[in-house]
Design an enzyme around this catalytic site. Structure first.
Site: not given
Ligand code: MG
Length: 474
Positions: A48-49, A88, A92, A145, A147, A170, A244, A296-297, A317
């Protein structure tokens, strides 16, 4: 090696038969002819991130990632692999449906992700990767996660996963009233500042979730699932809550990295990848499992030293510059993937068609998919099945990529960067991403035909595409 080539060729013939027939019934008959062991397992590890530049094997100078580096050396490193959105929730949704987020309504120009007060989630009408594979006889698990909606009807167990363990949104949400104000709670975090639930299937088992042990517990759950005695092949979707913000790592990783806290967190993720690959080797699944590691980003740059790095890419992001959507991606399948680096284009949305092919599963035929089968690249053929990418921010088509070219129609910064508002590029801007990955040199004037091709593609796409109502604004 010869046996592998024959096996690959046979798999391809079976897959083509399935495609030719185009019928679920025929697909099922063929499945019964193919021993379940011939179909690979799939593991998707989704950070994540995590930024494009945050791994040793993608050039970070002080984050040490020996396990991911080894995975890359033994597998396929993708240098031009993208998520379908720069934040996010839509990212996803796209991975799990093989569709652009606007087709499912899992994006918004107003609320960019789902929040604990959101009433929406991934619609039941969507067909997920897990549903598709379960239908084809796979056992499925989601760890980490989610989300995509935390209300009961939207949870992973309602979307094709046999089991779920994780934080449903998150890890910076549900901030408690007496937590320090502003960035202080993020930069000096404690688990008790964030009242996020930890769930098993549909039940909350801990609140607030102890985030210091979350990466380790996700790894344990993943390994338990991999090692469970079962005849069926499996699909594991492990979506980490880290890195994240707020950043947490276990005691063993405190002070582990030269890069500081963010590095500690990534190094613990790296350790957990190593544990999972070792579990696959130990259970003799390794030669029959495709593992995909990606993010994811892009990095959350406004978090300063608590956010990651996009390396040489522009921005991070929230934006549709490449730093927001190009991800450090590794695929690993010992004995099947020849160790290499590919510069071919790929998207997280492509996992749907790619896995369907290997699993002899039936892709949904009653809707538009944006998923392209990447198996020719994974199988080592000199093909590049994906030639185009669409860069969406919410419901806005911002840019397109045509081979090495990227044309921006609109721009918007994120989290304090400029331009603050959606700004049309008049005329559109053109970059050659293979020669100018940082998107520095606009060469639109020199290549009007490329710009026109991109405009035609965008116009055709927009005039033939329907957007679903946003689930993020409910
Ligand atoms: Mg993310």
């Amino acid at each position: 090696m010869r046996a592998q080539i024959v096996a690959k060729a046979m798999r391809r013939v079976v897959r083509e038969l399935v495609l030719l027939a185009g019928l679920a019934a025929v697909s099922l008959q063929i499945n019964s002819l193919v021993h379940a062991d011939d179909r690979p397992n799939f593991v998707v590890i989704f950070a994540d991130d995590l930024g494009y530049g945050d791994l040793g094997c993608f050039g970070h100078p002080t984050i040490s990632t020996p396990e991911l580096d080894r995975m890359a050396l033994e597998g396929m490193r993708w240098t031009q692999f993208y998520s379908a959105a720069p934040v996010c929730t839509p990212s996803r949704a796209a991975l799990l449906t093989g569709r652009l987020p606007m087709r499912s309504g899992m994006c918004s120009n107003v609320r960019r992700v789902l929040f604990p007060d959101s009433k929406g989630g991934l619609p039941a009408s969507e067909v997920t990767l897990a549903e598709m594979l379960r239908e084809a006889g796979y056992r499925t698990a989601c760890v980490g996660k989610w989300h995509l909606g935390h209300l009961a009807q939207f949870l992973p167990t309602e979307h094709g996963f046999d089991q779920y363990f994780g934080i449903p949104y998150s890890n910076d949400m549900d901030r408690v009233a007496d937590a320090p104000k502003g960035m202080e709670a993020i930069f000096n975090p404690k688990s008790e500042y964030f009242n996020v639930p930890l769930m098993r299937d549909q039940e909350i088992i801990q609140r607030p979730a102890d985030q210091t042990t979350i990466t380790k517990r996700y790894a344990e759950e993943a390994i338990k699932f991999i090692q469970a005695p079962a005849e069926k092949p499996f699909f594991l979707y492990l979506a980490h809550s880290m890195p994240h913000v707020p950043l947490f790592r276990s005691q063993e990783f405190a002070g582990h990295s030269q890069r500081g806290l963010f590095g500690d967190v990534v190094e613990e993720l790296d350790w957990s990848v190593g544990q999972i690959l070792q579990a696959l080797r130990d259970s003799e699944h390794a030669k029959n499992t495709l593992v995909v590691f990606t993010s994811d980003n892009g990095p959350w740059l406004s978090q300063k030293q608590h956010g990651g790095s996009a390396g040489l890419l522009k921005e991070g992001k929230g934006t549709t510059w490449d730093g927001g959507m190009r991800e450090p991606t590794i695929m690993w399948w010992p004995g099947h993937i020849e160790p290499t680096t590919t510069t071919a284009l790929g998207s997280t949305m492509d996992l749907m068609a790619t896995f369907a092919g290997y699993a002899h599963a039936q892709l949904p035929t009653d809707r538009v998919l944006d998923s392209i089968d990447l198996s020719p690249i994974i199988d080592g053929e000199e093909l590049r099945p994906r030639q185009q990418l669409l860069y969406y921010r919410g419901y806005e088509l911002m840019a397109v990529r045509l081979g090495p070219w990227k044309v921006h129609f609109q721009e918007q910064g994120s989290y304090g960067t400029l331009p603050k508002n959606l700004t049309k590029c008049e005329p559109p801007k053109l970059y050659h991403l293979e020669r100018d990955p940082a998107e520095r040199y606009n060469i639109a004037e020199d290549h009007p035909k490329i710009v026109q091709r991109a405009l035609n593609l965008a116009q055709k796409h927009l005039s033939t595409t329907e957007s679903a109502e946003s689930q993020l604004e409910l």
